[in-house]
Design an enzyme around this catalytic site. Structure first.
Site, PDB file in Angstrom:
ATOM      1  N   SER A   1      19.110   6.298  -7.614  1.00  0.00           N
ATOM      2  CA  SER A   1      18.967   6.302  -8.350  1.00  0.00           C
ATOM      3  C   SER A   1      18.199   6.284  -9.453  1.00  0.00           C
ATOM      4  O   SER A   1      18.347   7.405 -10.865  1.00  0.00           O
ATOM      5  CB  SER A   1      20.005   7.205  -8.065  1.00  0.00           C
ATOM      6  OG  SER A   1      21.223   6.790  -9.086  1.00  0.00           O
TER       7      SER A   1
ATOM      8  N   THR B   1      16.976   7.154 -14.637  1.00  0.00           N
ATOM      9  CA  THR B   1      16.745   7.218 -14.108  1.00  0.00           C
ATOM     10  C   THR B   1      15.978   7.336 -12.542  1.00  0.00           C
ATOM     11  O   THR B   1      14.909   7.755 -13.124  1.00  0.00           O
ATOM     12  CB  THR B   1      17.578   9.014 -13.398  1.00  0.00           C
ATOM     13  OG1 THR B   1      17.772   9.143 -12.602  1.00  0.00           O
ATOM     14  CG2 THR B   1      16.432  10.208 -14.229  1.00  0.00           C
TER      15      THR B   1
ATOM     16  N   ARG C   1       8.719  16.618 -11.920  1.00  0.00           N
ATOM     17  CA  ARG C   1       9.625  17.125 -12.389  1.00  0.00           C
ATOM     18  C   ARG C   1      10.508  16.093 -13.430  1.00  0.00           C
ATOM     19  O   ARG C   1      10.398  15.035 -12.998  1.00  0.00           O
ATOM     20  CB  ARG C   1      10.803  17.349 -11.091  1.00  0.00           C
ATOM     21  CG  ARG C   1      12.172  17.874 -11.089  1.00  0.00           C
ATOM     22  CD  ARG C   1      13.086  17.038 -11.821  1.00  0.00           C
ATOM     23  NE  ARG C   1      14.534  17.299 -11.818  1.00  0.00           N
ATOM     24  CZ  ARG C   1      15.369  17.228 -12.192  1.00  0.00           C
ATOM     25  NH1 ARG C   1      15.255  15.050 -11.746  1.00  0.00           N
ATOM     26  NH2 ARG C   1      16.832  16.808 -11.908  1.00  0.00           N
TER      27      ARG C   1
ATOM     28  N   THR D   1      25.017  12.293 -16.760  1.00  0.00           N
ATOM     29  CA  THR D   1      24.614  12.339 -15.227  1.00  0.00           C
ATOM     30  C   THR D   1      25.204  14.115 -13.913  1.00  0.00           C
ATOM     31  O   THR D   1      25.890  14.532 -14.458  1.00  0.00           O
ATOM     32  CB  THR D   1      25.682  11.814 -14.689  1.00  0.00           C
ATOM     33  OG1 THR D   1      25.094  11.239 -13.384  1.00  0.00           O
ATOM     34  CG2 THR D   1      26.753  10.968 -14.367  1.00  0.00           C
ATOM     35  N   GLY D   2      23.819  14.220 -13.067  1.00  0.00           N
ATOM     36  CA  GLY D   2      24.588  15.144 -12.276  1.00  0.00           C
ATOM     37  C   GLY D   2      22.844  15.491 -12.148  1.00  0.00           C
ATOM     38  O   GLY D   2      22.286  15.512 -12.322  1.00  0.00           O
TER      39      GLY D   2
HETATM   40  N1  GLY Z   1      20.187  13.139 -13.743  1.00  0.00           N
HETATM   41  C1  GLY Z   1      19.613  13.294 -13.413  1.00  0.00           C
HETATM   42  C2  GLY Z   1      18.271  13.607 -13.176  1.00  0.00           C
HETATM   43  O1  GLY Z   1      18.710  14.917 -12.975  1.00  0.00           O
HETATM   44  O2  GLY Z   1      17.455  13.857 -13.233  1.00  0.00           O
END
Ligand code: GLY
Length: 324
Positions: free
Chosen positions: A79, A202, A212, A235-236
């Site tokens: 991730s 990330t 995105r 985070t999430g």
């Molecule tokens: N929190 C990381 C994302 O949704 O890109």
């Protein structure tokens, strides 16, 4: 900003605090030395690297950047950075931001392709430009100009996963049909002298629609730091959390007298107050004030944040409070 004292704040959120009594709150001890707090399993190596960098004379910004590099460089973390899962077209697009609480300035990149260390590119946006965020092709060309070497970010494993997703006729996409496949590294730290930095990196949601941008590279969402108060990261589900400006909300709540733990829980409660469906959201946050006290909270047990804490030479791996 309207200021309330801690007692008033605690009263105001008493209902909130009652929700997670089954688990211990994050350690609240103030600290006179450096403290690092990071999300997920990758946070432990990140904190330990950050502590080494600070000890060997680096700045707090260096420490957070190099700490986050450990996750970006690790091909087994799917991730973040190299080995991060790609977008729907099989291209890895990375997001990152770093914020300096002294200058109250951040540097960020979004949808960066071909460079495995977006936090370092973001750091140079902060240091070398008057901009805050560079995205897409412009971020790519900036990284080239700064001397970073482009590379293939897909590993054999992440390519295999993308090919499997692509070949599945029932594969989920993000055209209003969400999947649940993301996390990130969020990191906050202090040097023990009141200086605060927040960083986040990330690869975002696997199989995302190209272009995105999640919460991680957005100042106030994935990162926020203010030496007068503290720092936070998130985070999430970045599509959801962007709408709550999570990190700046937490820091502003701390500025009104809340502890980091109270501020984290208050933010998640606010998400539920506006939409009860958010009880099942994938959302977790970490925070630290400028005395080194920390907080960490997850919305629900299905997305239970494990976080790493480095304090006074001790490196720990802990579980956050979960509200639902
Ligand atoms: N929190 C990381 C994302 O949704 O890109």
């Amino acid at each position: 900003m309207h200021t309330i004292n801690r007692r008033t704040f605690v009263k105001a959120v008493a209902g909130t605090a009652a929700l997670a009594v089954s688990e211990p709150r994050a350690a609240t001890a103030a600290s006179s030395g450096a403290v690092f707090l990071s999300t997920w399993v990758q946070g432990k190596a990140a904190n330990e690297r950050a502590a080494e960098v600070l000890k060997s004379g680096g700045t707090l910004l260096d420490a957070i950047e190099k700490g986050i590099n450990t996750a970006e460089d690790d091909p087994n973390i799917t991730s973040v950075g190299y080995g991060g899962l790609p977008n729907a077209e099989g291209e890895v697009e990375l997001d990152a931001a770093i914020m300096d609480g002294t200058r109250h300035r951040a540097g960020a990149v979004a949808s960066l392709r071909k460079f495995k260390n977006p936090i370092s590119v973001g750091r140079l946006v902060l240091e070398k430009t008057r901009h805050t965020t560079l995205a897409g092709d412009g971020a790519f060309r900036f990284a080239l100009q700064m001397g970073f070497r482009p590379q293939q970010l897909l590993t054999p494993e992440s390519l295999k996963k993308w090919l499997e997703w692509k070949a599945d006729p029932k594969h989920q996409t993000f055209w209003l049909n969400p999947t649940d496949n993301h996390d990130t590294i969020g990191m906050v730290g202090t040097d023990g002298k009141g200086h605060m930095v927040s960083g986040c990196s990330t690869s975002g949601l696997a199989w995302k629609i190209p272009g995105r941008v999640g919460d991680s590279p957005l100042v106030g969402c994935g990162v926020y730091a203010d030496d007068n108060v503290g720092a936070a990261s998130a985070t999430g589900d970045g599509d959801l959390m962007t709408n709550y400006c999570t990190s700046v909300s937490i820091v502003h709540t701390m500025a009104r007298g809340a502890s980091p733990q109270e501020a984290c829980e208050e933010l998640l409660q606010q998400m539920v107050k506006t939409d009860p469906a958010n009880r099942s959201a994938e959302a977790a946050v970490i925070a630290m004030n400028n005395r080194g006290e920390i907080g960490a909270a997850s919305m629900q047990k299905g997305f239970h944040l494990k976080y790493a804490l480095w304090r006074e030479g001790q490196s720990q791996f802990l579980e956050s409070v979960k509200l639902y």
